[in-house]
Design a protein around this motif. Structure first.
Motif, PDB file in Angstrom:
ATOM      1  N   GLY A 136      81.646  16.916  48.816  1.00 33.89           N
ATOM      2  CA  GLY A 136      81.362  15.602  49.393  1.00 33.89           C
ATOM      3  C   GLY A 136      80.458  15.705  50.616  1.00 33.89           C
ATOM      4  O   GLY A 136      79.549  14.885  50.814  1.00 33.89           O
ATOM      5  N   ASP A 137      80.678  16.733  51.430  1.00 37.61           N
ATOM      6  CA  ASP A 137      79.833  16.942  52.615  1.00 37.61           C
ATOM      7  C   ASP A 137      78.405  17.300  52.219  1.00 37.61           C
ATOM      8  O   ASP A 137      77.449  16.920  52.902  1.00 37.61           O
ATOM      9  N   TYR A 164      76.236  14.719  42.545  1.00 31.75           N
ATOM     10  CA  TYR A 164      77.518  14.980  43.210  1.00 31.75           C
ATOM     11  C   TYR A 164      78.587  15.358  42.189  1.00 31.75           C
ATOM     12  O   TYR A 164      79.343  16.330  42.374  1.00 31.75           O
ATOM     13  N   SER A 165      78.651  14.608  41.088  1.00 33.37           N
ATOM     14  CA  SER A 165      79.646  14.881  40.042  1.00 33.37           C
ATOM     15  C   SER A 165      79.428  16.257  39.426  1.00 33.37           C
ATOM     16  O   SER A 165      80.384  16.998  39.176  1.00 33.37           O
ATOM     17  N   VAL A 166      78.157  16.611  39.179  1.00 34.00           N
ATOM     18  CA  VAL A 166      77.857  17.926  38.623  1.00 34.00           C
ATOM     19  C   VAL A 166      78.231  19.029  39.612  1.00 34.00           C
ATOM     20  O   VAL A 166      78.716  20.096  39.223  1.00 34.00           O
ATOM     21  N   ASN A 167      78.014  18.783  40.907  1.00 34.18           N
ATOM     22  CA  ASN A 167      78.416  19.766  41.919  1.00 34.18           C
ATOM     23  C   ASN A 167      79.921  20.006  41.897  1.00 34.18           C
ATOM     24  O   ASN A 167      80.393  21.141  42.037  1.00 34.18           O
ATOM     25  N   ILE A 168      80.687  18.929  41.737  1.00 31.94           N
ATOM     26  CA  ILE A 168      82.149  19.058  41.640  1.00 31.94           C
ATOM     27  C   ILE A 168      82.514  19.926  40.444  1.00 31.94           C
ATOM     28  O   ILE A 168      83.331  20.850  40.541  1.00 31.94           O
ATOM     29  N   ASN A 180      73.707  21.626  44.048  1.00 30.74           N
ATOM     30  CA  ASN A 180      72.567  21.249  43.218  1.00 30.74           C
ATOM     31  C   ASN A 180      71.621  20.261  43.891  1.00 30.74           C
ATOM     32  O   ASN A 180      70.593  19.909  43.309  1.00 30.74           O
ATOM     33  N   PHE A 181      71.959  19.788  45.108  1.00 29.71           N
ATOM     34  CA  PHE A 181      70.977  19.035  45.879  1.00 29.71           C
ATOM     35  C   PHE A 181      69.884  19.976  46.386  1.00 29.71           C
ATOM     36  O   PHE A 181      68.765  19.551  46.653  1.00 29.71           O
ATOM     37  N   GLU A 182      70.217  21.269  46.513  1.00 31.70           N
ATOM     38  CA  GLU A 182      69.241  22.262  46.974  1.00 31.70           C
ATOM     39  C   GLU A 182      68.709  23.103  45.817  1.00 31.70           C
ATOM     40  O   GLU A 182      67.523  23.388  45.744  1.00 31.70           O
ATOM     41  N   HIS A 183      69.598  23.490  44.879  1.00 30.12           N
ATOM     42  CA  HIS A 183      69.191  24.332  43.748  1.00 30.12           C
ATOM     43  C   HIS A 183      68.796  23.432  42.575  1.00 30.12           C
ATOM     44  O   HIS A 183      69.544  23.265  41.623  1.00 30.12           O
ATOM     45  N   LYS A 184      67.616  22.858  42.660  1.00 30.09           N
ATOM     46  CA  LYS A 184      67.214  21.849  41.681  1.00 30.09           C
ATOM     47  C   LYS A 184      66.855  22.433  40.322  1.00 30.09           C
ATOM     48  O   LYS A 184      66.688  21.704  39.353  1.00 30.09           O
ATOM     49  N   ASP A 185      66.689  23.766  40.254  1.00 31.68           N
ATOM     50  CA  ASP A 185      66.325  24.380  38.983  1.00 31.68           C
ATOM     51  C   ASP A 185      67.525  25.001  38.271  1.00 31.68           C
ATOM     52  O   ASP A 185      67.369  25.730  37.296  1.00 31.68           O
ATOM     53  N   HIS A 186      68.734  24.722  38.754  1.00 29.16           N
ATOM     54  CA  HIS A 186      69.935  25.296  38.146  1.00 29.16           C
ATOM     55  C   HIS A 186      70.196  24.637  36.794  1.00 29.16           C
ATOM     56  O   HIS A 186      69.839  23.470  36.564  1.00 29.16           O
ATOM     57  N   LYS A 284      81.597  17.152  30.238  1.00 30.07           N
ATOM     58  CA  LYS A 284      81.098  15.879  29.713  1.00 30.07           C
ATOM     59  C   LYS A 284      81.980  14.711  30.151  1.00 30.07           C
ATOM     60  O   LYS A 284      81.488  13.676  30.619  1.00 30.07           O
ATOM     61  N   VAL A 285      83.288  14.885  30.012  1.00 30.04           N
ATOM     62  CA  VAL A 285      84.219  13.798  30.344  1.00 30.04           C
ATOM     63  C   VAL A 285      84.197  13.506  31.835  1.00 30.04           C
ATOM     64  O   VAL A 285      84.130  12.350  32.262  1.00 30.04           O
ATOM     65  N   SER A 286      84.242  14.565  32.654  1.00 30.43           N
ATOM     66  CA  SER A 286      84.290  14.381  34.109  1.00 30.43           C
ATOM     67  C   SER A 286      83.002  13.767  34.625  1.00 30.43           C
ATOM     68  O   SER A 286      83.028  12.884  35.491  1.00 30.43           O
ATOM     69  N   LEU A 287      81.865  14.215  34.106  1.00 31.65           N
ATOM     70  CA  LEU A 287      80.586  13.685  34.561  1.00 31.65           C
ATOM     71  C   LEU A 287      80.511  12.186  34.309  1.00 31.65           C
ATOM     72  O   LEU A 287      80.141  11.408  35.204  1.00 31.65           O
ATOM     73  N   ASP A 288      80.880  11.758  33.109  1.00 32.26           N
ATOM     74  CA  ASP A 288      80.829  10.335  32.783  1.00 32.26           C
ATOM     75  C   ASP A 288      81.833   9.526  33.601  1.00 32.26           C
ATOM     76  O   ASP A 288      81.498   8.478  34.161  1.00 32.26           O
ATOM     77  N   ALA A 289      83.072  10.003  33.673  1.00 32.99           N
ATOM     78  CA  ALA A 289      84.132   9.250  34.347  1.00 32.99           C
ATOM     79  C   ALA A 289      83.863   9.118  35.835  1.00 32.99           C
ATOM     80  O   ALA A 289      83.954   8.021  36.404  1.00 32.99           O
ATOM     81  N   VAL A 290      83.518  10.226  36.488  1.00 33.13           N
ATOM     82  CA  VAL A 290      83.324  10.205  37.939  1.00 33.13           C
ATOM     83  C   VAL A 290      82.057   9.452  38.312  1.00 33.13           C
ATOM     84  O   VAL A 290      82.079   8.543  39.152  1.00 33.13           O
ATOM     85  N   ALA A 291      80.935   9.823  37.698  1.00 33.11           N
ATOM     86  CA  ALA A 291      79.658   9.223  38.083  1.00 33.11           C
ATOM     87  C   ALA A 291      79.619   7.725  37.790  1.00 33.11           C
ATOM     88  O   ALA A 291      79.174   6.931  38.629  1.00 33.11           O
ATOM     89  N   SER A 292      80.088   7.315  36.612  1.00 32.99           N
ATOM     90  CA  SER A 292      80.003   5.890  36.266  1.00 32.99           C
ATOM     91  C   SER A 292      80.958   5.056  37.112  1.00 32.99           C
ATOM     92  O   SER A 292      80.596   3.972  37.569  1.00 32.99           O
TER      93      SER A 292
END
Length: 494
Positions: A136-137, A164-168, A180-186, A284-292
């Motif tokens: 979150g920070d 943010y969700s992908v980082n989690i 992944n805000f810094e490692h944009k090619d990951h 897949k599930v977490s990305l959709d649930a958290v981000a949306s």
């Protein structure tokens, strides 16, 4: 002779299609008038056909509790009654369990999700909470850096929240200490655009295309490396992957232990391939649930300044020390809980529950039986937006869920609590819902603490929401929000 062959082929195809599209009528079920029209084929070709919207229209087309419909060449039984849907999915004794989570040990068959459910207990989540806050920070620091470059700024918050969700997920499910805000090619950054493209294709094909891609193999390599570090080199990290590795080695996932029990030399319960598949499904599930849920909560509350002020007043009572939250205090955010509940009602991350019947099942309080191999569908989105269950269903009203004794405000209405489904029903319920809510709350708290957020009223009128299958703002700019740094109360950093 050559003319006879095309005629025979056409006749065989015609009779086969006719047989499929008479399935429900032959079994006596109420059913829609079936057929593939030219306008339908044109929409499908232009990819204008929307699976979820079509199911919602079928839900609204009559009053029968059950309706037989057809998704292309697939007979589907639509349940249009909430109580019946709950009874079927809670008490069907495995008739409709999701096959991809089947797990066989010895001579017994289990649901793997049920075995892994203790990973998301309050005790386990409290120990992972530090990593959630760290991610979150990363989000806040990324946004503050942008503001330092020139004052208030606009940003596509939907895209930032997906990162943010992908980082989690990267930190807790894949065991990677990465931002992944810094490692944009990951790989997990590029997975964002890949997943959106796949969702578009799945919408067009009604979810029947194979899911494997080059990403599957690359994600498997990430899991293999992380698992080897933990099993062969004794690395211990308090995250979901550590608990998956414990399960793989025959250790309990509940309790207090994080380290592996090396005395158990039995055959691994999960192969690397299967563990990687579990991780990708959770991704897949977490990305959709958290981000949306995060995106649509902000979309709704930023149109209601009074809601934002109520949330900020509630957040102000948290005893932050050096900007760090306390896990045990988050459960006391009652108004925020109501906001999240209302978001899940209006924009459920899983708009449709779809299950394949494993063996013939007699539907409760009816004369009908659904055959093995046929699909059962529960349209959550349509039920949550049904006026007979929720007054003014398209209005965002968190106080629908105010319980007696709460002092947040006066209850606007009495909502039928058994109608709200949120993260699913019974055996279809998301076992990680507490994890998702925790991650969502942390992001909302930190955003509202650190920024004044302003939504352009003109943009709201042009926003289009699509379900592919999770709700997503489908527009050129996503969710464009203007951010300005707030002065933080000094007690937060005392």
């Amino acid at each position: 002779m050559w003319l006879l062959l095309p005629i025979l082929l056409y006749s065989a195809v015609f009779l086969s299609v006719r047989h499929i599209y008479s399935h429900w009528r032959r079994r006596g079920f109420p059913s829609e008038k079936a057929g593939i029209t030219w306008s339908f084929l044109q929409k499908a070709y232009r990819r204008e056909f929307r699976h979820v919207e079509a199911i919602c229209e079928a839900y609204q087309s009559g009053k029968d509790r059950l309706l037989g419909i057809y998704c292309f060449f697939r007979p589907v039984l639509l349940v249009r009654n909430v109580e019946l849907a709950q009874t079927i999915l809670q008490q069907s004794n495995g008739h409709f369990s999701e096959l991809k989570w089947d797990y066989v040990a010895g001579y017994r068959r289990f649901n793997l999700l049920e075995k892994l459910a203790p990973m998301f207990s309050a005790k386990r989540l409290s120990e992972m909470f530090g990593q959630v806050q760290k991610v979150g920070d990363h989000l806040i620091h990324h946004l503050l850096d942008k503001e330092d470059q020139g004052g208030p700024f606009e940003v596509d918050l939907q895209q930032k929240l997906r990162v943010y969700s992908v980082n989690i997920i990267a930190n807790l499910i894949y065991g990677l200490d990465i931002n992944n805000f810094e490692h944009k090619d990951h790989i997990l950054t590029s997975y964002l655009s890949h997943s959106q493209a796949i969702q578009s294709i799945q919408s067009f094909t009604l979810g029947r295309l194979p899911q494997k891609s080059s990403y599957t193999y690359r994600l498997r390599d990430l899991i293999k490396q992380s698992v080897e570090l933990r099993e062969d080199h004794g690395l211990i990290r308090k995250d979901i992957l550590q608990l998956l590795v414990r399960f793989r080695n025959g250790n309990e996932v509940c309790g207090d232990k994080w380290q592996l029990d090396t005395t158990n030399d039995a055959e691994k319960l999960l192969s690397i391939k299967r563990l990687a598949k579990v991780a990708e499904d959770l991704l897949k599930v977490s990305l959709d649930a958290v981000a949306s849920t995060l995106t649509f909560t902000l979309l709704e509350i930023l149109q209601e300044p009074l809601i934002v002020e109520k949330l900020r007043a509630e957040i102000k009572e948290l005893s932050n020390t050096n900007g760090q939250l306390k896990f045990e205090e988050l459960s006391g955010l009652r108004y925020m809980d109501m906001c999240l509940q209302e978001t899940l009602r209006k924009y459920p991350p899983l708009p449709i529950i779809e299950r394949v019947c494993r063996k013939s099942y007699s539907l409760p309080n009816s004369k009908f039986t659904i055959d093995e191999g046929k699909t059962l569908m529960v349209p959550l989105l349509a039920m949550h937006r049904d006026e007979k269950y929720f007054s003014e269903p398209m209005k965002y009203k968190p106080l629908r869920y105010l319980q007696p004794g709460n002092d947040v405000g006066q209850c606007e209405e009495k909502t039928k609590s058994n109608v709200f489904i949120g993260f699913g029903i019974g055996g279809s319920q998301c076992v990680g819902q507490n994890f998702a809510k925790l991650v969502i709350k942390v992001a909302l708290i930190k955003l509202l603490q650190n920024f004044n957020l302003e939504l352009d009223p003109k943009q709201v009128k042009t926003i289009q929401v699509s379900h592919r299958p999770a709700p997503l703002i489908h527009s050129k700019d996503g969710l464009k929000v203007k951010l300005k740094r707030r002065e933080i109360n000094p007690k937060f950093y005392s």
